[in-house]
Design an enzyme around this catalytic site. Structure first.
Site, mmCIF file in Angstrom:
data_model
loop_
_atom_site.group_PDB
_atom_site.id
_atom_site.type_symbol
_atom_site.label_atom_id
_atom_site.label_comp_id
_atom_site.label_asym_id
_atom_site.label_seq_id
_atom_site.Cartn_x
_atom_site.Cartn_y
_atom_site.Cartn_z
ATOM 1 N N THR A 165 0.837 -1.201 0.000
ATOM 2 C CA THR A 165 0.000 0.000 0.000
ATOM 3 C C THR A 165 0.870 1.247 0.000
ATOM 4 O O THR A 165 1.875 1.283 0.688
ATOM 5 C CB THR A 165 -0.887 0.018 1.267
ATOM 6 O OG1 THR A 165 -1.095 -1.320 1.656
ATOM 7 C CG2 THR A 165 -2.183 0.697 1.018
ATOM 8 N N GLU A 179 4.874 -6.112 11.503
ATOM 9 C CA GLU A 179 6.195 -5.506 11.342
ATOM 10 C C GLU A 179 7.061 -5.804 12.566
ATOM 11 O O GLU A 179 6.587 -5.741 13.695
ATOM 12 C CB GLU A 179 6.061 -3.994 11.160
ATOM 13 C CG GLU A 179 5.546 -3.657 9.793
ATOM 14 C CD GLU A 179 5.571 -2.168 9.519
ATOM 15 O OE1 GLU A 179 6.499 -1.478 9.966
ATOM 16 O OE2 GLU A 179 4.638 -1.711 8.844
ATOM 17 N N PHE A 200 -0.568 -12.478 7.388
ATOM 18 C CA PHE A 200 -0.843 -12.061 8.774
ATOM 19 C C PHE A 200 0.462 -11.640 9.447
ATOM 20 O O PHE A 200 0.632 -11.802 10.651
ATOM 21 C CB PHE A 200 -1.512 -13.191 9.555
ATOM 22 C CG PHE A 200 -2.908 -13.509 9.068
ATOM 23 C CD1 PHE A 200 -3.969 -12.662 9.363
ATOM 24 C CD2 PHE A 200 -3.154 -14.623 8.294
ATOM 25 C CE1 PHE A 200 -5.260 -12.930 8.907
ATOM 26 C CE2 PHE A 200 -4.438 -14.908 7.834
ATOM 27 C CZ PHE A 200 -5.488 -14.066 8.146
ATOM 28 N N LEU A 201 1.402 -11.158 8.661
ATOM 29 C CA LEU A 201 2.710 -10.776 9.218
ATOM 30 C C LEU A 201 2.618 -9.415 9.894
ATOM 31 O O LEU A 201 1.968 -8.519 9.383
ATOM 32 C CB LEU A 201 3.760 -10.692 8.101
ATOM 33 C CG LEU A 201 3.840 -11.852 7.101
ATOM 34 C CD1 LEU A 201 4.936 -11.593 6.078
ATOM 35 C CD2 LEU A 201 4.072 -13.169 7.826
ATOM 36 N N LYS A 215 -9.249 -11.588 6.729
ATOM 37 C CA LYS A 215 -8.076 -10.731 6.926
ATOM 38 C C LYS A 215 -8.501 -9.378 7.505
ATOM 39 O O LYS A 215 -7.911 -8.893 8.485
ATOM 40 C CB LYS A 215 -7.352 -10.544 5.582
ATOM 41 C CG LYS A 215 -6.300 -9.475 5.557
ATOM 42 C CD LYS A 215 -5.117 -9.798 6.445
ATOM 43 C CE LYS A 215 -4.338 -8.546 6.773
ATOM 44 N NZ LYS A 215 -3.031 -8.781 7.305
ATOM 45 N N CYS A 247 -2.042 -0.549 8.650
ATOM 46 C CA CYS A 247 -3.086 -1.547 8.367
ATOM 47 C C CYS A 247 -4.399 -1.360 9.117
ATOM 48 O O CYS A 247 -5.465 -1.452 8.512
ATOM 49 C CB CYS A 247 -2.537 -2.932 8.660
ATOM 50 S SG CYS A 247 -1.045 -3.256 7.749
ATOM 51 N N PHE A 248 -4.330 -1.142 10.422
ATOM 52 C CA PHE A 248 -5.561 -1.199 11.213
ATOM 53 C C PHE A 248 -6.631 -0.230 10.720
ATOM 54 O O PHE A 248 -7.758 -0.623 10.435
ATOM 55 C CB PHE A 248 -5.257 -0.933 12.693
ATOM 56 C CG PHE A 248 -4.675 -2.118 13.419
ATOM 57 C CD1 PHE A 248 -4.429 -3.310 12.754
ATOM 58 C CD2 PHE A 248 -4.378 -2.047 14.771
ATOM 59 C CE1 PHE A 248 -3.890 -4.404 13.413
ATOM 60 C CE2 PHE A 248 -3.845 -3.140 15.447
ATOM 61 C CZ PHE A 248 -3.604 -4.308 14.758
ATOM 62 N N ARG A 269 2.857 5.178 26.716
ATOM 63 C CA ARG A 269 3.050 3.753 26.417
ATOM 64 C C ARG A 269 3.225 2.885 27.663
ATOM 65 O O ARG A 269 3.453 1.683 27.544
ATOM 66 C CB ARG A 269 4.293 3.592 25.533
ATOM 67 C CG ARG A 269 4.115 4.135 24.133
ATOM 68 C CD ARG A 269 3.121 3.293 23.373
ATOM 69 N NE ARG A 269 3.110 3.646 21.969
ATOM 70 C CZ ARG A 269 2.611 2.848 21.031
ATOM 71 N NH1 ARG A 269 2.111 1.672 21.342
ATOM 72 N NH2 ARG A 269 2.592 3.234 19.778
HETATM 73 C C1 UGA Z 1 -0.903 -5.721 12.073
HETATM 74 C C2 UGA Z 1 -1.377 -7.096 12.546
HETATM 75 O O1 UGA Z 1 -0.956 -7.317 13.898
HETATM 76 C C3 UGA Z 1 -0.816 -8.212 11.652
HETATM 77 O O2 UGA Z 1 -1.348 -9.467 12.054
HETATM 78 C C4 UGA Z 1 -1.223 -7.922 10.211
HETATM 79 O O3 UGA Z 1 -0.717 -8.922 9.325
HETATM 80 C C5 UGA Z 1 -0.668 -6.571 9.808
HETATM 81 O O4 UGA Z 1 -1.229 -5.558 10.691
HETATM 82 C C6 UGA Z 1 -1.090 -6.294 8.379
HETATM 83 O O5 UGA Z 1 -2.296 -6.239 8.103
HETATM 84 O O6 UGA Z 1 -0.208 -6.223 7.503
HETATM 85 P P1 UGA Z 1 1.313 -4.251 12.424
HETATM 86 O O7 UGA Z 1 0.558 -3.162 11.755
HETATM 87 O O8 UGA Z 1 2.713 -4.545 12.000
HETATM 88 O O9 UGA Z 1 0.514 -5.658 12.260
HETATM 89 O O10 UGA Z 1 1.377 -3.874 13.959
HETATM 90 P P2 UGA Z 1 0.769 -4.401 15.338
HETATM 91 O O11 UGA Z 1 1.813 -5.116 16.091
HETATM 92 O O12 UGA Z 1 -0.497 -5.118 15.130
HETATM 93 O O13 UGA Z 1 0.466 -3.026 16.096
HETATM 94 C C7 UGA Z 1 -0.458 -2.086 15.573
HETATM 95 C C8 UGA Z 1 -0.601 -0.902 16.516
HETATM 96 O O14 UGA Z 1 -1.284 -1.272 17.721
HETATM 97 C C9 UGA Z 1 0.733 -0.298 16.973
HETATM 98 O O15 UGA Z 1 0.630 1.113 16.969
HETATM 99 C C10 UGA Z 1 0.902 -0.818 18.385
HETATM 100 O O16 UGA Z 1 1.715 -0.010 19.180
HETATM 101 C C11 UGA Z 1 -0.541 -0.831 18.849
HETATM 102 N N1 UGA Z 1 -0.794 -1.758 19.973
HETATM 103 C C12 UGA Z 1 -0.593 -3.095 19.811
HETATM 104 C C13 UGA Z 1 -1.271 -1.253 21.178
HETATM 105 O O17 UGA Z 1 -1.481 -0.039 21.332
HETATM 106 N N2 UGA Z 1 -1.558 -2.127 22.201
HETATM 107 C C14 UGA Z 1 -1.347 -3.472 22.060
HETATM 108 O O18 UGA Z 1 -1.628 -4.220 23.043
HETATM 109 C C15 UGA Z 1 -0.873 -3.963 20.845
#
Ligand code: UGA
Length: 372
Positions: A8, A81, A78-79, A136, A192-193, A349
């Site tokens: 993206t 970063e 489902f990877l 997904k 992603c989210f 954090r």
């Molecule tokens: C996310 C998903 O976790 C992956 O499974 C998915 O494959 C990926 O998107 C995608 O669609 O490509 P990612 O965006 O790398 O992965 O990051 P996350 O580890 O999920 O964290 C996302 C955000 O949530 C970060 O800002 C993190 O700091 C925050 N977060 C995470 C929290 O605030 N609290 C938590 O308990 C966990």
């Protein structure tokens, strides 16, 4: 077998634009395959793309129909970063969606055979195309929803004297709930989210599912609220003004162990503080300085620092925005000595020992920490 994975674009975009960007690239790939393929191909969509993209791929292929009957599979990534290789080598599950026809099932089994080289068969799920594409988006939406849920409780903790880490621990130990993704923060970020939830909302709206769309909108809205409320709290605690005050920003990436800043909560907090005329002293161990300069107008009040101690020297306040491990072991006494008084410390954090910081003399605020 041909894998299509579209990364993206970095720029921020709305759902419509994101969708268009992904699909135009995919369309080009698919047309090319249709033009040059001499025998039947299995085309695997790996990127997170709008649900029913497989349908579009099939329609494009059908327009070139030459009796080859190429097959389209959905096999979402489902990877995450920072842990991508680990996620690839030991996935919780592999999801493969295909058409429910004989040719479709054969194509699915061929891809299953590839994964079976390192993934136990019981972890490989096969579904129809739409279930796979939708799962997904839903997986990311659920993860984001958990964060918004615990973040909503963080505000209540602050008012009632509860501690959100303790609540998260107690709740997460129920195996039905589970302990992952319950860390309260200044807000979730990453590429992603938000994009995936907006995609989900768009899909619901397309099908006229107003209530479902509204339900998921709230997850995104709450995330914006959390970032704003944190920023407002900083200003309010610093005597309702941060004008010309030096504020050390610790962390700019959207999470630790990456230099990615897309949708990072740090962006909104920093812009919010700049609007209030603060001077930001920003330090992140991995984000390139040029990237920060592209995002923030430092002429509006800001500089980039080489380390935490430089950023905090002479600062009125410190704001922690990424959970880098090095922030857990800071020499708080040393930092305190170099700061103006009162020295404020805002932990977005929950990585700093705020009780200790308070003993040293800091005025502290931690997300969801009501008992400090
Ligand atoms: C996310 C998903 O976790 C992956 O499974 C998915 O494959 C990926 O998107 C995608 O669609 O490509 P990612 O965006 O790398 O992965 O990051 P996350 O580890 O999920 O964290 C996302 C955000 O949530 C970060 O800002 C993190 O700091 C925050 N977060 C995470 C929290 O605030 N609290 C938590 O308990 C966990």
């Amino acid at each position: 077998m041909i894998f299509i994975s579209v990364h993206t674009p970095t720029k921020e975009y709305g759902v419509g634009e994101g969708k268009a960007a992904d699909l135009s690239f995919i369309e080009k790939c698919v047309r090319r395959i249709a033009e040059v393929a001499k025998d039947r191909k299995i085309i695997v969509e790996k990127s997170t793309i709008p649900v029913r993209t497989a349908e579009s791929i099939k329609r494009i292929l059908a327009a070139y129909e030459n009796g080859l009957r190429h097959q389209v599979l959905s096999n979402p990534e489902f990877l995450a970063e920072g842990t991508a290789i680990e996620n690839l080598l030991k996935p919780d599950r592999v999801l493969i969606g295909g058409e429910e026809t004989e040719l479709g099932r054969t194509a699915v089994e061929k891809l299953v055979a590839v994964y079976e080289h390192w993934v136990p068969r019981e972890r490989i799920i096969t579904t129809n195309l739409w279930s796979s594409e939708l799962s997904k988006l839903v997986a990311n939406a659920f993860l984001a929803q958990r964060i918004s849920s615990i973040n909503s409780i963080s505000e209540l903790c602050e008012r009632t004297g509860a501690n959100v880490d303790e609540v998260g621990l107690a709740v997460g130990m129920d195996r039905r709930i589970g302990d992952k993704f319950l860390k309260s923060s200044v807000g979730f970020g990453g590429s992603c989210f938000k994009k995936d939830i907006l995609n989900l909302i768009y899909l619901c709206e397309c099908f006229g599912l107003k209530e479902v769309a509204e339900y998921w909108s709230q997850v995104v809205k709450f995330n914006e609220y959390q970032k704003n409320r944190f920023t407002k709290r900083i200003v309010q605690m610093m005597f309702d003004t941060v004008r010309a005050k030096r504020i050390a920003i610790l962390g700019f990436a959207f999470k630790k162990d990456t230099n990615d800043t897309r949708e990072s909560a740090a962006i909104d907090v920093c812009k919010g503080l700049q609007n209030e005329k603060a001077h930001l002293a920003i330090y992140d161990p991995r984000v390139e300085h040029d990237r920060i300069k592209e995002i923030l107008d430092l002429a509006e009040g800001g500089e980039i620092c080489k380390n935490t101690y430089e950023a905090c020297q002479g600062a009125d306040g410190i704001v922690v925005l990424t959970e880098w491990d090095e922030f857990r072991v800071l020499d708080l006494e040393k930092i305190y000595k170099g700061m103006k008084r009162p020295a404020f410390l805002f932990d977005g954090r929950n990585v700093i020992d705020l009780k200790k910081a308070k003993e040293i003399g800091f005025e502290v605020f931690g997300i969801g920490k009501g008992d400090l």
